[in-house]
Design a protein around this motif. Structure first.
Motif, PDB file in Angstrom:
ATOM      1  N   GLU B 137       3.689 -18.350 -39.997  1.00  0.00           N
ATOM      2  CA  GLU B 137       2.784 -17.906 -41.050  1.00  0.00           C
ATOM      3  C   GLU B 137       1.443 -18.651 -40.982  1.00  0.00           C
ATOM      4  N   ARG B 138       1.407 -19.816 -40.326  1.00  0.00           N
ATOM      5  CA  ARG B 138       0.166 -20.563 -40.196  1.00  0.00           C
ATOM      6  C   ARG B 138      -0.842 -19.853 -39.303  1.00  0.00           C
ATOM      7  N   LEU B 139      -0.326 -18.944 -38.462  1.00  0.00           N
ATOM      8  CA  LEU B 139      -1.226 -18.201 -37.586  1.00  0.00           C
ATOM      9  C   LEU B 139      -2.214 -17.360 -38.391  1.00  0.00           C
ATOM     10  N   ALA B 140      -1.790 -16.976 -39.580  1.00  0.00           N
ATOM     11  CA  ALA B 140      -2.677 -16.169 -40.427  1.00  0.00           C
ATOM     12  C   ALA B 140      -3.941 -16.937 -40.793  1.00  0.00           C
ATOM     13  N   ALA B 141      -3.816 -18.261 -40.907  1.00  0.00           N
ATOM     14  CA  ALA B 141      -4.988 -19.072 -41.254  1.00  0.00           C
ATOM     15  C   ALA B 141      -6.064 -18.986 -40.176  1.00  0.00           C
ATOM     16  N   TYR B 142      -5.634 -18.620 -38.958  1.00  0.00           N
ATOM     17  CA  TYR B 142      -6.581 -18.499 -37.848  1.00  0.00           C
ATOM     18  C   TYR B 142      -6.899 -17.044 -37.529  1.00  0.00           C
ATOM     19  N   GLY B 143      -6.527 -16.187 -38.463  1.00  0.00           N
ATOM     20  CA  GLY B 143      -6.854 -14.776 -38.280  1.00  0.00           C
ATOM     21  C   GLY B 143      -5.983 -14.064 -37.265  1.00  0.00           C
ATOM     22  N   LEU B 144      -4.821 -14.629 -36.977  1.00  0.00           N
ATOM     23  CA  LEU B 144      -3.941 -14.039 -35.967  1.00  0.00           C
ATOM     24  C   LEU B 144      -2.740 -13.379 -36.652  1.00  0.00           C
ATOM     25  N   PRO B 145      -2.265 -12.305 -36.068  1.00  0.00           N
ATOM     26  CA  PRO B 145      -1.104 -11.635 -36.678  1.00  0.00           C
ATOM     27  C   PRO B 145       0.191 -12.398 -36.396  1.00  0.00           C
ATOM     28  N   TYR B 146       1.186 -12.176 -37.216  1.00  0.00           N
ATOM     29  CA  TYR B 146       2.498 -12.792 -37.012  1.00  0.00           C
ATOM     30  C   TYR B 146       3.554 -11.885 -37.609  1.00  0.00           C
ATOM     31  N   ASP B 147       4.779 -12.156 -37.258  1.00  0.00           N
ATOM     32  CA  ASP B 147       5.904 -11.376 -37.774  1.00  0.00           C
ATOM     33  C   ASP B 147       6.331 -11.943 -39.130  1.00  0.00           C
ATOM     34  N   PRO B 148       6.063 -11.231 -40.217  1.00  0.00           N
ATOM     35  CA  PRO B 148       6.440 -11.765 -41.539  1.00  0.00           C
ATOM     36  C   PRO B 148       7.926 -12.085 -41.649  1.00  0.00           C
ATOM     37  N   GLY B 149       8.729 -11.366 -40.870  1.00  0.00           N
ATOM     38  CA  GLY B 149      10.168 -11.618 -40.905  1.00  0.00           C
ATOM     39  C   GLY B 149      10.544 -12.958 -40.296  1.00  0.00           C
ATOM     40  N   ARG B 150       9.626 -13.576 -39.589  1.00  0.00           N
ATOM     41  CA  ARG B 150       9.879 -14.876 -38.963  1.00  0.00           C
ATOM     42  C   ARG B 150       8.801 -15.870 -39.373  1.00  0.00           C
ATOM     43  N   ALA B 151       8.341 -15.730 -40.613  1.00  0.00           N
ATOM     44  CA  ALA B 151       7.201 -16.515 -41.081  1.00  0.00           C
ATOM     45  C   ALA B 151       7.429 -18.024 -40.945  1.00  0.00           C
TER      46      ALA B 151
END
Lengths: 203, 174
Positions: B137-151
């Protein structure tokens, strides 16, 4: 008698204490408030010291980033938050200088040559204050050029005390030197400036 | 030429007190404005508490480096390497200014912003390669997508960072 956590400030500055506490809790709006309050002085210090807008901008932002990462490192008993932030900006500037020039910028002690120069100037201008030191009328650009020609250890006290009107105590803390050292360097800086700009002493 | 045709010699300007010159510099300095809050805000992670991920490090040997050392995670020290930003720019694909897209493992993604990256690349300077583990979920802070199911699942990553803690680029290692 209550004791304060390191990041707390005396009760007389409750607003600042509240602000620091909010930043420690991760409140972005509090950091913005602090930035708007203190960034100007930090930036102007860095700009006057370095003469480089990009460096001054980096140093200013690095200071606030570092504070936001670790607000507990600020101890109000040791000085003002503004002085703390300026000190952090100073570290960035010194790192940038070393990177750019590959050499140390600071000289911890005056050299013998410096002492000789100052001794000659001091004979006739000893204890002269800026109100007594006369210089040729200069443009602002020429004045900046003269200030930037001063060695770092002399330019810094002038920036802190004469341009930014910080207290001697805050200025010494920012520069990381003793109070007497600050006074000595400030005195010598003013003499050097007066020398560069064409000096005399009012009767 | 008659003397009355010659221009009158201008008198030397009267000397002024150094204090007057210093006050003029002070007034000029007061007109300079710092970078806007928005400029700094753009560099800060969301939430702000994510800064703590790179806080506090091994003790430094001198006051001059203490402020910098405390920005690095102690456990990342083994994977710490200093590189020049310019050298990294040569290794990375040219940043087109478009939004960083999801990349496969092993590719660096510039997260600093095009203008910022290009300026730093041209100026050179030092940056640090930090090996770290981040919850996805920290990837979101850098504007990158991530799998919410594996946040909460950690991923190993390499961060290209400046001494201030600013992350310039990032790649997922696994």
């Amino acid at each position: 008698m209550s004791s304060f956590a390191p990041w707390q400030v005396p009760a007389r500055d409750a607003d600042l204490a509240t602000l620091v506490a909010r930043i420690a809790r991760g409140e972005r709006a509090a950091l913005e408030q602090l930035y708007r309050r203190e960034a100007g002085a930090v930036y102007r210090y860095a700009l006057a010291l370095s003469g480089n807008e990009a460096w001054a901008a980096d140093a200013t932002q690095d200071a606030f980033l570092a504070f936001a990462q670790h607000p507990a490192a600020f101890d109000a008993q040791r000085g003002s938050l503004g002085a703390y932030l300026a000190g952090a900006a100073r570290h960035t500037l010194l790192a940038l200088w070393r990177q750019a020039r590959g050499e140390l910028v600071l000289q911890d002690a005056d050299t013998d040559a410096d002492a000789d120069d100052d001794a000659q100037a001091a004979d006739s201008l000893y204890e002269a204050c800026p109100e007594q030191l006369l210089v040729r009328a200069q443009s602002t650009r020429e004045l900046w050029r003269a200030l930037n020609a001063l060695p770092f250890i002399y330019r810094e006290p002038v920036v802190l005390v004469d341009l930014q009107e910080r207290s001697y105590l805050d200025a010494a803390r920012i520069a990381g030197i003793e109070l007497n050292t600050l006074r000595t360097r400030l005195h010598r800086a003013r003499l050097r400036l007066a020398h560069m700009l064409g000096a005399g002493v009012t009767p | 030429m008659k003397t009355r045709d010659l221009p009158e010699p201008q008198p030397e300007p009267r000397p002024v007190a150094l204090a007057q010159g210093l006050r003029r510099l002070a007034a000029d300095l007061d007109t300079r404005e710092p970078p806007s809050w928005a400029t700094l805000d753009a560099k800060l992670p969301r939430p702000l508490s994510a800064l703590a991920a790179v806080a506090v490090a091994a003790p430094a040997s001198s006051a001059a480096t203490r402020w910098r050392a405390r920005l690095w995670p102690r456990w990342a020290a083994a994977g710490l390497a200093m590189v020049s930003v310019a050298a990294m720019a040569l290794l990375l694909a040219v940043f087109s200014g478009s939004q960083p897209a999801a990349s496969g493992p092993g590719e660096f993604v510039v997260v600093a912003g095009a203008e910022r990256w290009l300026r730093l690349s041209s100026e050179g300077g030092a940056a640090w390669l930090v090996q770290t583990e981040l919850p996805q979920e920290r990837l979101a802070a850098y504007g990158l997508p991530y799998d919410p199911g594996r946040a909460a699942t950690p991923v190993r990553a390499e961060l290209l960072m400046r001494a201030s803690g600013e992350v310039l680029a990032l790649r997922i290692v696994d």
